[in-house]
Design an enzyme around this catalytic site. Sequence first.
Site, mmCIF file in Angstrom:
data_model
loop_
_atom_site.group_PDB
_atom_site.id
_atom_site.type_symbol
_atom_site.label_atom_id
_atom_site.label_comp_id
_atom_site.label_asym_id
_atom_site.label_seq_id
_atom_site.Cartn_x
_atom_site.Cartn_y
_atom_site.Cartn_z
ATOM 1 C CD1 TRP A 98 -8.778 9.385 9.273
ATOM 2 C CD2 TRP A 98 -6.598 9.889 9.122
ATOM 3 N NE1 TRP A 98 -8.095 8.218 9.042
ATOM 4 C CE2 TRP A 98 -6.759 8.494 8.940
ATOM 5 C CE3 TRP A 98 -5.329 10.438 9.055
ATOM 6 C CZ2 TRP A 98 -5.673 7.656 8.709
ATOM 7 C CZ3 TRP A 98 -4.255 9.604 8.830
ATOM 8 C CH2 TRP A 98 -4.419 8.238 8.658
ATOM 9 N NE ARG A 99 -10.487 5.667 12.047
ATOM 10 C CZ ARG A 99 -10.129 4.389 12.085
ATOM 11 N NH1 ARG A 99 -9.566 3.898 13.189
ATOM 12 N NH2 ARG A 99 -10.315 3.612 11.036
ATOM 13 C CD GLU B 19 -10.284 7.268 2.817
ATOM 14 O OE1 GLU B 19 -9.765 6.479 2.009
ATOM 15 O OE2 GLU B 19 -10.742 6.918 3.913
ATOM 16 C CB THR C 32 0.672 5.554 1.563
ATOM 17 O OG1 THR C 32 0.931 6.267 0.355
ATOM 18 C CG2 THR C 32 1.618 6.032 2.650
ATOM 19 C CG LEU D 74 3.361 10.484 0.717
ATOM 20 C CD1 LEU D 74 2.185 11.441 0.918
ATOM 21 C CD2 LEU D 74 3.103 9.185 1.461
ATOM 22 N N GLY D 75 5.249 9.371 -3.544
ATOM 23 C CA GLY D 75 5.079 8.882 -4.902
ATOM 24 C C GLY D 75 3.729 9.259 -5.494
ATOM 25 C CE1 TYR E 134 -12.590 3.328 0.045
ATOM 26 C CE2 TYR E 134 -10.808 4.833 -0.545
ATOM 27 C CZ TYR E 134 -11.484 4.079 0.404
ATOM 28 O OH TYR E 134 -11.078 4.112 1.713
ATOM 29 C CG ASP F 293 -10.504 -0.364 1.478
ATOM 30 O OD1 ASP F 293 -11.226 -1.349 1.747
ATOM 31 O OD2 ASP F 293 -9.770 0.179 2.330
ATOM 32 C CB CYS G 258 -10.417 -10.335 7.175
ATOM 33 S SG CYS G 258 -10.963 -11.592 6.004
ATOM 34 C CB CYS H 179 -9.459 -18.226 10.251
ATOM 35 S SG CYS H 179 -9.469 -17.726 8.506
ATOM 36 C CB CYS I 42 -16.275 -16.822 7.252
ATOM 37 S SG CYS I 42 -15.095 -16.608 5.904
#
Length: 360
Positions: A31-32, A44, A50, A87-88, A127, A145, A199, A205, A214
């Site tokens: 999708w990019r 999305e 998922t 996918l539920g 979102y 998210d 992250c 880290c 941070c």
Amino acid sequence: MPVEGRDRERCLAVRKELLAWFERHKRDLPWRKNYTPYEVWISEIMLQQTQMQRGVEYFLRWMKRFPDIRHVAMSSDEDLLRAWEGLGYYSRAKNIKKAAAQILKEHGGVFPEHLDDIRALPGVGPYTANAIAGIAFRQHVACVDANVERIVSRLFNIDDDIGTREGKARIAEYALALVPEGEARNANQAMMEFGALQCGKNPRCEGCPLIAFCRARKAGVEKTLPVKRKPLRTRHARVALALLRHKGSFLLVKRGTPGLWSGLYTFPFVQVGEKNPETALRFFLTRELSIHVENPTWRITLVHSHTSWHVKLFAYAFMDVGVPVRSLPEGYVWISERDLGALPLPSPHRRILCDFFGRT
């Protein structure tokens, strides 16, 4: 309120590091390629609950079958649910169709660009609306998210409960401050990607390009953030299920709404509590369907976890059953073996069916 003072300066520095990191590490996702609103929207919705690789596989299959909004709006419910199978959370697929129909009716088939119009689409929450507006249309919004919640709460050592209105508002305030004007597409994806790859729940880290900024790391609390409510208690259920075959056809029932697996086809089943599952199933088949069965020719037990449910399924196959004299209840239908593959089934029912054919 907007982020000001030293935090504002910190955000400006973090922005540069995040964008530079994203340019080096961003994943090659389908999708990019073009960032069309339709593709961003579908990706999305699919990626909710998922894993990424699974989402990519479903996305590619979906786009071959439903290349645009019109194809979705004109498709049957069963075609959509079959494409979504596995996918539920099947209400997501149903809402996609409702939203496609709304876009055709109210926007001439063109995906709406105004944020309020995007939010008005069925199944599109705050979102997802921000993700479409920011990533597809480059509007100055923040897409918050779970990944973004992690990096923002750690960068600024925010210990508010992110399940509360106050906690959500504070995270959103800082997330927006990390989005430069004109860079909503890359900045939002950078935050989400960084939260997914660097992250994560167990932050990496060492070697992190943001470690100097941070505050949670400096305070030694990076593994305790973000603060979340206690998860819902898992509920347990035991279910007995019957594969009933008559002259090459299986008995299924189309589940109504609302309810578990609504809109999907399932094999007849009954919750059995602590009872003997085979005995309870025989009683159910006799009482509800007037179908009397002999000893099962095949059986399997499997466990299926779904959100806050933990379900143990006992499946039994009965071959060459007789057709009941009285009519079956509404929704029950005999389906030939060759047509089973085209029907939308819940993933545990599909697994049982595949296992059955694999052993017979």
